[in-house]
Design an enzyme around this catalytic site. Structure first.
Site, mmCIF file in Angstrom:
data_model
loop_
_atom_site.group_PDB
_atom_site.id
_atom_site.type_symbol
_atom_site.label_atom_id
_atom_site.label_comp_id
_atom_site.label_asym_id
_atom_site.label_seq_id
_atom_site.Cartn_x
_atom_site.Cartn_y
_atom_site.Cartn_z
ATOM 1 N N LYS A 174 -29.938 -17.948 45.494
ATOM 2 C CA LYS A 174 -31.194 -18.289 46.174
ATOM 3 C C LYS A 174 -30.879 -19.207 47.353
ATOM 4 O O LYS A 174 -30.606 -20.392 47.180
ATOM 5 C CB LYS A 174 -32.187 -18.992 45.253
ATOM 6 C CG LYS A 174 -33.573 -18.984 45.898
ATOM 7 C CD LYS A 174 -34.459 -20.110 45.463
ATOM 8 C CE LYS A 174 -34.201 -21.432 46.114
ATOM 9 N NZ LYS A 174 -34.469 -21.490 47.581
ATOM 10 N N GLY A 226 -27.708 -29.581 47.559
ATOM 11 C CA GLY A 226 -29.002 -30.017 48.074
ATOM 12 C C GLY A 226 -29.153 -31.515 47.873
ATOM 13 O O GLY A 226 -28.164 -32.249 47.731
ATOM 14 N N SER A 227 -30.380 -31.976 47.846
ATOM 15 C CA SER A 227 -30.630 -33.416 47.767
ATOM 16 C C SER A 227 -30.331 -33.950 46.359
ATOM 17 O O SER A 227 -30.345 -33.201 45.376
ATOM 18 C CB SER A 227 -32.095 -33.697 48.120
ATOM 19 O OG SER A 227 -32.927 -33.079 47.162
ATOM 20 N N GLY A 231 -31.043 -32.271 42.711
ATOM 21 C CA GLY A 231 -29.856 -32.074 41.861
ATOM 22 C C GLY A 231 -30.000 -32.741 40.505
ATOM 23 O O GLY A 231 -29.653 -32.164 39.462
ATOM 24 N N CYS A 282 -24.223 -33.296 54.947
ATOM 25 C CA CYS A 282 -24.039 -34.209 53.815
ATOM 26 C C CYS A 282 -22.948 -35.212 54.133
ATOM 27 O O CYS A 282 -22.964 -36.333 53.649
ATOM 28 C CB CYS A 282 -23.702 -33.420 52.564
ATOM 29 S SG CYS A 282 -22.335 -32.297 52.816
ATOM 30 N N GLU A 383 -30.334 -41.956 52.540
ATOM 31 C CA GLU A 383 -29.975 -40.819 53.383
ATOM 32 C C GLU A 383 -31.169 -40.425 54.262
ATOM 33 O O GLU A 383 -32.254 -40.170 53.750
ATOM 34 C CB GLU A 383 -29.568 -39.624 52.515
ATOM 35 C CG GLU A 383 -29.064 -38.458 53.343
ATOM 36 C CD GLU A 383 -28.712 -37.236 52.500
ATOM 37 O OE1 GLU A 383 -29.542 -36.836 51.672
ATOM 38 O OE2 GLU A 383 -27.616 -36.684 52.688
HETATM 39 P P1 NAD Z 1 -33.311 -29.654 48.641
HETATM 40 O O1 NAD Z 1 -32.809 -30.397 47.475
HETATM 41 O O2 NAD Z 1 -34.710 -29.859 49.071
HETATM 42 O O3 NAD Z 1 -33.171 -28.068 48.417
HETATM 43 C C1 NAD Z 1 -31.925 -27.473 48.103
HETATM 44 C C2 NAD Z 1 -32.164 -26.135 47.427
HETATM 45 O O4 NAD Z 1 -32.740 -26.352 46.123
HETATM 46 C C3 NAD Z 1 -33.135 -25.214 48.167
HETATM 47 O O5 NAD Z 1 -32.675 -23.886 48.053
HETATM 48 C C4 NAD Z 1 -34.444 -25.419 47.396
HETATM 49 O O6 NAD Z 1 -35.340 -24.326 47.493
HETATM 50 C C5 NAD Z 1 -33.927 -25.561 45.976
HETATM 51 N N1 NAD Z 1 -34.803 -26.306 45.067
HETATM 52 C C6 NAD Z 1 -35.693 -27.277 45.364
HETATM 53 N N2 NAD Z 1 -36.272 -27.752 44.228
HETATM 54 C C7 NAD Z 1 -35.731 -27.062 43.201
HETATM 55 C C8 NAD Z 1 -35.907 -27.097 41.787
HETATM 56 N N3 NAD Z 1 -36.748 -27.948 41.203
HETATM 57 N N4 NAD Z 1 -35.175 -26.259 41.023
HETATM 58 C C9 NAD Z 1 -34.287 -25.410 41.583
HETATM 59 N N5 NAD Z 1 -34.089 -25.316 42.924
HETATM 60 C C10 NAD Z 1 -34.793 -26.146 43.723
HETATM 61 O O7 NAD Z 1 -32.286 -29.985 49.849
HETATM 62 P P2 NAD Z 1 -32.393 -29.590 51.397
HETATM 63 O O8 NAD Z 1 -33.410 -30.435 52.061
HETATM 64 O O9 NAD Z 1 -32.480 -28.116 51.534
HETATM 65 O O10 NAD Z 1 -30.945 -30.017 51.924
HETATM 66 C C11 NAD Z 1 -30.629 -31.301 52.355
HETATM 67 C C12 NAD Z 1 -29.849 -32.045 51.292
HETATM 68 O O11 NAD Z 1 -28.696 -31.304 50.913
HETATM 69 C C13 NAD Z 1 -29.318 -33.376 51.782
HETATM 70 O O12 NAD Z 1 -29.539 -34.349 50.788
HETATM 71 C C14 NAD Z 1 -27.828 -33.137 51.969
HETATM 72 O O13 NAD Z 1 -27.019 -34.278 51.857
HETATM 73 C C15 NAD Z 1 -27.566 -32.158 50.872
HETATM 74 N N6 NAD Z 1 -26.337 -31.404 51.119
HETATM 75 C C16 NAD Z 1 -25.247 -31.690 50.351
HETATM 76 C C17 NAD Z 1 -24.046 -31.036 50.583
HETATM 77 C C18 NAD Z 1 -22.830 -31.362 49.749
HETATM 78 O O14 NAD Z 1 -21.920 -30.560 49.727
HETATM 79 N N7 NAD Z 1 -22.783 -32.496 49.070
HETATM 80 C C19 NAD Z 1 -23.962 -30.064 51.573
HETATM 81 C C20 NAD Z 1 -25.106 -29.779 52.322
HETATM 82 C C21 NAD Z 1 -26.299 -30.462 52.090
#
Ligand code: NAD
Length: 493
Positions: A174, A226-227, A231, A282, A383
């Site tokens: 996804k 993701g965030s 996570g 990130c 962040e």
């Molecule tokens: P986000 O957490 O909002 O979303 C990430 C993904 O999770 C999306 O596909 C979203 O649809 C999905 N999602 C959201 N809620 C969910 C749930 N309850 N259950 C399952 N899936 C869900 O993050 P974002 O705003 O898309 O990305 C930015 C964040 O990602 C920043 O915090 C950044 O630091 C982090 N990031 C980390 C890395 C790394 O490798 N550490 C790399 C890139 C981005």
């Protein structure tokens, strides 16, 4: 308007409920790229069923043959690089030279995984009993749910999807709803490379679709980027289900510049680290910790250089800094500027939206530098995920490292110094998964472990050889050819 689909069992299909969402160019809100399925749990069920069925045969394909398919996928990414870079830039904003690099990372990952198909090493060790052999092997886990952020639409999913496949797993992916096109790109490329139907599936959508994948009992491992907030919620669900999950989450990365550093190099480093990808990495440099002896001089040069950065649509070749991803994020960055001012930081550059000419049609925020940032301020620890750099002053190396460590996250870090003792002390003492010496906080290579500690990760590492620990389970095998019952510790006490 162009309509896009989910990809289930080798076929492009709409969401069962018929709902869609729009994909909008962040550099120009008048440019609607297309409509994508807003999937729900019934789509997740269909994708997981296809992946579960395909697992029975895919796990038995010899790993070198699985690797050959992924090598071909790398070739196709290479052939389509320019076309895909343009698609990604239009969708998520970063300039073309960056989206080409994003695809290069997927190419590198495909070629690395292809050769790993001929390794996937296990360990052998001598038995404590005579005429007995001890071996261990990696086995695939099953259906992997891959859920990713939007800022590296191809590179980050490739770090998970490609190793998962070479290990013999099947995948339900996804992508982020802010960069959904990558799902279509992977589906097309893996199909052309010869991946059998059902081995790789895509469902589009938002948190609802992601949560449905996490909750599905037949999904055996979750690979998430993701965030930290999302996570942690996923980890809690996985914990309840005893499901393996690997989390790559947020960062608040510091670059330290010591008084003996190569200043020009350190300047180039922080400009790229803080404002590359519009600060939406990130691993972005969101904190700059300057030794007090060079603080004022360095800052003056940095502000001059950052002022000259060219904002614009990433499709234009002169653009150095693109838009931020969406209106919500633009408001969040703006809010942090207000918070920083309210807490007493000094706005030395930017601090507001960029609205000149065509920029008014997109989500543009000026490269921003706050100085006099102290560790009690929210800007120092939280962040922002945008082009906003917090600058602080350190008395000496110990103080600089203490400041670098003073935050919830532990992803990347960097120190510029000519002093080898200081460099090794930083390597030892900075609390982060990655430390760069005389290089910015960004620049990971596909064949090295990638990930963070503290609020950034949960103990796993993507990239390199370590990613195969996420997508395999160990099988230990004892072969006894003594012809008699041997009872290990019972006989050997
Ligand atoms: P986000 O957490 O909002 O979303 C990430 C993904 O999770 C999306 O596909 C979203 O649809 C999905 N999602 C959201 N809620 C969910 C749930 N309850 N259950 C399952 N899936 C869900 O993050 P974002 O705003 O898309 O990305 C930015 C964040 O990602 C920043 O915090 C950044 O630091 C982090 N990031 C980390 C890395 C790394 O490798 N550490 C790399 C890139 C981005």
């Amino acid at each position: 308007m162009q309509q896009f689909s989910n990809y289930i069992n080798g076929v492009f299909v709409p969401a069962n409920n018929g709902r869609v969402f729009q994909n909008i160019n962040p550099a120009d809100s008048r440019d609607i790229i297309g409509e994508f399925p807003l999937s729900d749990s019934s789509d997740a069920d269909a994708a997981v069923a296809a992946a579960s069925a395909a697992f029975h045969s895919w796990r038995l394909v010899p790993a070198p043959q699985r690797g050959n398919i992924l090598r071909r996928a790398g070739d196709i990414f290479e052939r389509r690089k320019d076309e895909l870079a343009a698609i990604m830039t239009r969708e998520m904003g970063k300039p073309l030279f960056e989206t080409r690099g994003d695809i290069q990372e997927a190419i590198d990952t495909c070629y690395y995984a292809a050769t790993e198909g001929r390794r996937l090493f296990g360990y052998n060790a001598p038995s404590e009993m005579p005429n007995k052999m001890n071996l261990s092997f990696r086995n695939p886990v099953g259906v992997c749910g891959i859920i990713t952020a939007w800022n590296f639409p191809v590179a980050v999913p490739s770090w998970k999807i490609i190793p998962a496949l070479v290990c013999g797993n099947t995948v339900v992916f996804k992508p982020s709803d802010d960069a959904p096109h990558s799902g279509v790109i992977f589906a097309e490329i893996l199909a052309e490379a010869g991946l059998p139907a059902g081995v790789f599936n895509v469902i589009h959508g938002n948190a609802e679709a992601g949560a449905a994948i996490v909750a599905h009992p037949d999904v055996k491992v979750i690979g998430f980027t993701g965030s930290t907030a999302t996570g942690k919620a996923i980890a809690a669900d996985c914990g309840r289900m005893n499901k393996k999950c690997s989390l790559e989450m947020g960062g608040k990365n510091a670059q330290i510049v010591m008084e003996d550093a190569n200043m020009e190099l350190a300047l180039e480093g922080v400009l790229w680290g803080a404002f590359g990808t519009t600060g939406q990495r990130c691993t972005a440099t969101s904190r700059l910790i300057l030794h007090e002896a060079i603080h004022d001089d360095f800052l003056e040069k940095l502000i001059a250089r950052a002022t000259a950065l060219r904002l614009g649509n990433g499709l234009q070749s002169e653009t150095q800094v693109g838009p931020v991803i969406n209106k919500r994020q633009l408001e969040k960055i703006e809010n942090y500027a207000q918070i920083a001012r309210g807490e007493g930081a000094f706005c030395a550059l930017g601090g507001e939206r960029a609205t000149d000419g065509d920029l008014a049609c997109g989500n543009f925020f000026k490269p921003t530098i706050f100085t006099e940032v102290t560790k009690d301020m929210r800007l120092f620890r939280e962040e922002v995920f945008g082009p906003m750099l917090a600058v602080s002053k350190a008395r000496d190396l110990e103080h600089a490292i203490e400041l670098a460590n003073y935050c919830e996250y532990g992803l990347s870090s960097s120190i510029f110094t000519a002093n080898v003792d200081a460099a090794f002390q930083a390597i030892r003492d900075i609390e982060a998964g990655i430390t760069y010496i005389n290089a910015p906080t960004i620049g990971a290579e596909a064949h090295m472990p990638f990930g963070g500690i503290k609020g950034t990760g949960n103990g796993h590492r993507e990239g390199g050889w370590t990613v195969f620990d996420i997508f395999t389970e160990w099988k230990t095998v004892y072969v006894d050819y003594s012809g008699r019952l041997q009872r290990a510790q019972i006989d050997n006490q």
